[in-house]
Design a protein around this motif. Structure first.
Motif, PDB file in Angstrom:
ATOM      1  N   GLY A  97       1.812  -0.298  -8.001  1.00 52.73           N
ATOM      2  CA  GLY A  97       2.403   1.309  -7.855  1.00 52.73           C
ATOM      3  C   GLY A  97       3.526   1.141  -7.177  1.00 52.73           C
ATOM      4  N   GLU A  98       3.703   2.505  -6.618  1.00 51.28           N
ATOM      5  CA  GLU A  98       4.865   2.797  -6.236  1.00 51.28           C
ATOM      6  C   GLU A  98       5.134   2.186  -4.678  1.00 51.28           C
ATOM      7  N   GLU A  99       6.435   2.247  -4.192  1.00 52.38           N
ATOM      8  CA  GLU A  99       6.762   1.721  -2.917  1.00 52.38           C
ATOM      9  C   GLU A  99       6.056   2.570  -1.737  1.00 52.38           C
ATOM     10  N   ARG A 100       5.438   1.892  -0.767  1.00 54.41           N
ATOM     11  CA  ARG A 100       4.864   2.530   0.312  1.00 54.41           C
ATOM     12  C   ARG A 100       5.268   2.073   1.579  1.00 54.41           C
ATOM     13  N   TYR A 148       8.905  11.776   6.802  1.00 54.72           N
ATOM     14  CA  TYR A 148       9.493  10.552   7.321  1.00 54.72           C
ATOM     15  C   TYR A 148       8.721   9.004   7.126  1.00 54.72           C
ATOM     16  N   PHE A 149       7.683   9.393   6.459  1.00 52.63           N
ATOM     17  CA  PHE A 149       6.925   8.295   5.810  1.00 52.63           C
ATOM     18  C   PHE A 149       6.952   7.890   4.245  1.00 52.63           C
ATOM     19  N   ALA A 150       8.097   8.786   3.745  1.00 54.51           N
ATOM     20  CA  ALA A 150       8.155   8.591   2.322  1.00 54.51           C
ATOM     21  C   ALA A 150       8.805   7.087   2.201  1.00 54.51           C
ATOM     22  N   THR A 151       9.846   6.773   2.716  1.00 55.22           N
ATOM     23  CA  THR A 151      10.547   5.589   2.650  1.00 55.22           C
ATOM     24  C   THR A 151      10.814   4.918   4.184  1.00 55.22           C
ATOM     25  N   MET A 152      11.149   3.744   4.338  1.00 56.60           N
ATOM     26  CA  MET A 152      11.468   2.994   5.507  1.00 56.60           C
ATOM     27  C   MET A 152      12.782   3.668   6.040  1.00 56.60           C
ATOM     28  N   LEU A 153      13.638   3.958   5.099  1.00 57.89           N
ATOM     29  CA  LEU A 153      14.907   4.706   5.623  1.00 57.89           C
ATOM     30  C   LEU A 153      14.557   5.752   6.205  1.00 57.89           C
ATOM     31  N   THR A 172      14.502   8.896  11.136  1.00 57.59           N
ATOM     32  CA  THR A 172      13.751   9.899  12.017  1.00 57.59           C
ATOM     33  C   THR A 172      13.442   9.316  13.474  1.00 57.59           C
ATOM     34  N   GLY A 173      13.473   8.132  13.642  1.00 55.89           N
ATOM     35  CA  GLY A 173      13.184   7.294  14.781  1.00 55.89           C
ATOM     36  C   GLY A 173      12.126   7.626  15.617  1.00 55.89           C
ATOM     37  N   THR A 198      -1.193  -4.569  11.095  1.00 57.62           N
ATOM     38  CA  THR A 198      -2.539  -4.577  12.169  1.00 57.62           C
ATOM     39  C   THR A 198      -3.375  -5.518  12.064  1.00 57.62           C
ATOM     40  N   ASP A 199      -4.361  -5.582  12.924  1.00 58.54           N
ATOM     41  CA  ASP A 199      -5.378  -6.778  13.000  1.00 58.54           C
ATOM     42  C   ASP A 199      -4.702  -8.089  12.855  1.00 58.54           C
ATOM     43  N   ASP A 200      -3.848  -8.383  13.880  1.00 58.69           N
ATOM     44  CA  ASP A 200      -3.059  -9.880  13.820  1.00 58.69           C
ATOM     45  C   ASP A 200      -2.283  -9.816  12.685  1.00 58.69           C
ATOM     46  N   ASP A 201      -1.798  -8.967  11.829  1.00 50.85           N
ATOM     47  CA  ASP A 201      -1.013  -9.079  10.685  1.00 50.85           C
ATOM     48  C   ASP A 201      -1.565  -9.392   9.548  1.00 50.85           C
ATOM     49  N   THR A 202      -3.234  -8.981   9.573  1.00 49.64           N
ATOM     50  CA  THR A 202      -3.901  -9.283   8.337  1.00 49.64           C
ATOM     51  C   THR A 202      -4.184  -8.138   7.479  1.00 49.64           C
ATOM     52  N   ARG A 203      -4.037  -6.765   8.023  1.00 47.31           N
ATOM     53  CA  ARG A 203      -4.118  -5.689   7.335  1.00 47.31           C
ATOM     54  C   ARG A 203      -2.865  -4.746   7.490  1.00 47.31           C
ATOM     55  N   VAL A 204      -2.659  -3.840   6.365  1.00 50.73           N
ATOM     56  CA  VAL A 204      -1.542  -2.847   6.139  1.00 50.73           C
ATOM     57  C   VAL A 204      -2.063  -1.656   6.321  1.00 50.73           C
ATOM     58  N   VAL A 205      -1.687  -0.835   7.259  1.00 51.93           N
ATOM     59  CA  VAL A 205      -2.021   0.593   7.312  1.00 51.93           C
ATOM     60  C   VAL A 205      -1.055   1.650   6.324  1.00 51.93           C
ATOM     61  N   ASP A 206      -1.412   2.293   5.477  1.00 52.37           N
ATOM     62  CA  ASP A 206      -0.450   3.160   4.480  1.00 52.37           C
ATOM     63  C   ASP A 206      -0.498   4.380   5.269  1.00 52.37           C
ATOM     64  N   LEU A 207       1.076   4.375   5.854  1.00 51.07           N
ATOM     65  CA  LEU A 207       1.222   5.497   6.587  1.00 51.07           C
ATOM     66  C   LEU A 207       1.084   6.999   6.093  1.00 51.07           C
ATOM     67  N   ALA A 208       1.559   6.965   4.852  1.00 49.79           N
ATOM     68  CA  ALA A 208       1.812   8.412   4.260  1.00 49.79           C
ATOM     69  C   ALA A 208       0.510   8.630   3.900  1.00 49.79           C
ATOM     70  N   ALA A 209      -0.460   7.750   3.434  1.00 46.36           N
ATOM     71  CA  ALA A 209      -1.774   8.032   2.956  1.00 46.36           C
ATOM     72  C   ALA A 209      -2.445   8.736   4.179  1.00 46.36           C
ATOM     73  N   ALA A 210      -2.261   8.038   5.323  1.00 42.10           N
ATOM     74  CA  ALA A 210      -2.849   8.568   6.443  1.00 42.10           C
ATOM     75  C   ALA A 210      -2.427  10.101   6.820  1.00 42.10           C
ATOM     76  N   ASP A 211      -1.124  10.189   7.012  1.00 39.28           N
ATOM     77  CA  ASP A 211      -0.421  11.498   7.175  1.00 39.28           C
ATOM     78  C   ASP A 211       0.838  11.557   6.284  1.00 39.28           C
ATOM     79  N   ASP A 212       0.527  12.648   5.380  1.00 34.61           N
ATOM     80  CA  ASP A 212       1.786  12.755   4.540  1.00 34.61           C
ATOM     81  C   ASP A 212       3.042  13.696   4.891  1.00 34.61           C
ATOM     82  N   GLN A 213       3.727  12.975   5.921  1.00 33.64           N
ATOM     83  CA  GLN A 213       4.895  13.419   6.389  1.00 33.64           C
ATOM     84  C   GLN A 213       6.231  12.965   5.585  1.00 33.64           C
TER      85      GLN A 213
END
Length: 319
Positions: A11-14, A36-41, A46-47, A19-34
């Protein structure tokens, strides 16, 4: 906190957080559609507010996926700018010694020639290296991440890895004082500056930079994540190289002669620097094949580990 750019199921870039000792990834935009979570840049620009919200989401464990089920990308696919410095004296000493040795081997009496070259100061480190940080600008358009194959450029037989790491700028600034430069840093990633040594050796005598010795597709590898500045000590990390699972070298980031703060202050003299720029350290001592006179073969798997950041892993394939 470790931030990543990833895709799941093609799919698209997320943008996510490990988290969890680097075994899982939290999808930040899916959790909160801000925004500043659209891209890493966007997150970097936003800082602090974006990082604080990301930490809240990660702590709550919202919208996570197993790391094994995603593909990590390079954190910022097209950075606004990349600057690669030469901050480790030991690397220069080793590399120059190898260049003198190779030059001497072409002489009728290699042993005598080597002594003569050393006495003449051939390939000695110039004083300007000690006086100020030096850098060149790698191509920001040929950046890949961990797990992506490095494609050998057809014009190079002596292809090399380079064990580096770097900082991401998080703020805009100009004429920055070194004591204020730490506050400019958003976070850190590992950098593998793939180099075509045979091409580089032909180009460098012209005094105009490495050119095609550095610039080719898949030649700049950054990842696997961005560790935020509050979670990493850039001057006390082990830097380990493994080729096909065998340790090739081990150095420490504390050996940097010029610190990132020096590099930021120097670069920003009469020049504005921007969030999302990547400043690389240059190669740690013993951190490339040139220093060992051992180059990469097709099929080699290169692992660069910086403790506190992770492992950058790529395979070399023939074009």
């Amino acid at each position: 906190m470790k931030l990543v750019t990833f895709t799941a199921s093609g799919g698209e870039e997320r943008v996510g957080a490990l988290t969890d000792d680097d075994t899982r990834v939290v999808d930040l935009a899916a959790a909160d559609d801000q925004p500043y979570f659209a891209t890493m840049l966007a997150l970097i620009e936003t800082g602090d507010p974006a990082v604080a919200r990301a930490k809240e989401i990660a702590a709550a464990g919202l919208v996570t996926v197993a790391l094994d089920d995603v593909q990590l990308l390079t954190p910022v696919p097209q950075p606004p700018q990349i600057r690669d410095f030469l901050c480790f004296e030991r690397h220069l000493i080793n590399a120059n010694a190898m260049l003198r040795k190779k030059r001497a081997q072409a002489e009728p009496d290699p042993e005598e020639a080597l002594k003569r070259f050393e006495a003449e100061g051939m390939f000695a480190i110039p004083q300007i290296w000690y006086d100020q940080p030096l850098f060149y600008k790698p191509s920001r358009l040929s950046v890949i991440g961990t797990g992506v194959d490095v494609v050998r450029p057809f014009f190079s037989e002596l292809l090399d890895y380079e064990m580096e790491f770097g900082c991401w700028l998080g703020k805009q600034g100009k004429d920055i004082d070194p004591k204020d430069a730490t506050d400019m840093i958003f976070g850190y990633s590992i950098f593998n500056d793939i180099s075509a040594r045979d091409t580089q050796s032909r180009e460098m005598p012209a005094g105009f930079g490495p050119g095609k010795g550095k610039d080719f597709d898949t030649g700049n590898i950054i990842g696997p994540c961005i560790v935020t500045a509050d979670a990493f000590d850039p001057y006390d990390a082990e830097m380990i190289v493994r080729i096909n699972g065998e340790e090739r070298s081990r150095g420490n980031s504390g050996e940097m002669y010029h610190k990132f703060e020096d590099c930021i202050a120097h670069t920003s003299r009469a020049e504005t620097v921007f969030p999302g720029e990547f400043f690389a350290s240059g190669t740690v001592g013993w951190g490339c094949g040139l220093e060992h006179d051992k180059y990469l073969s097709d099929g080699d798997v290169i692992e660069l580990e910086v403790t506190g950041i992770g492992v950058l892993k790529n395979k070399l394939v023939k074009q």
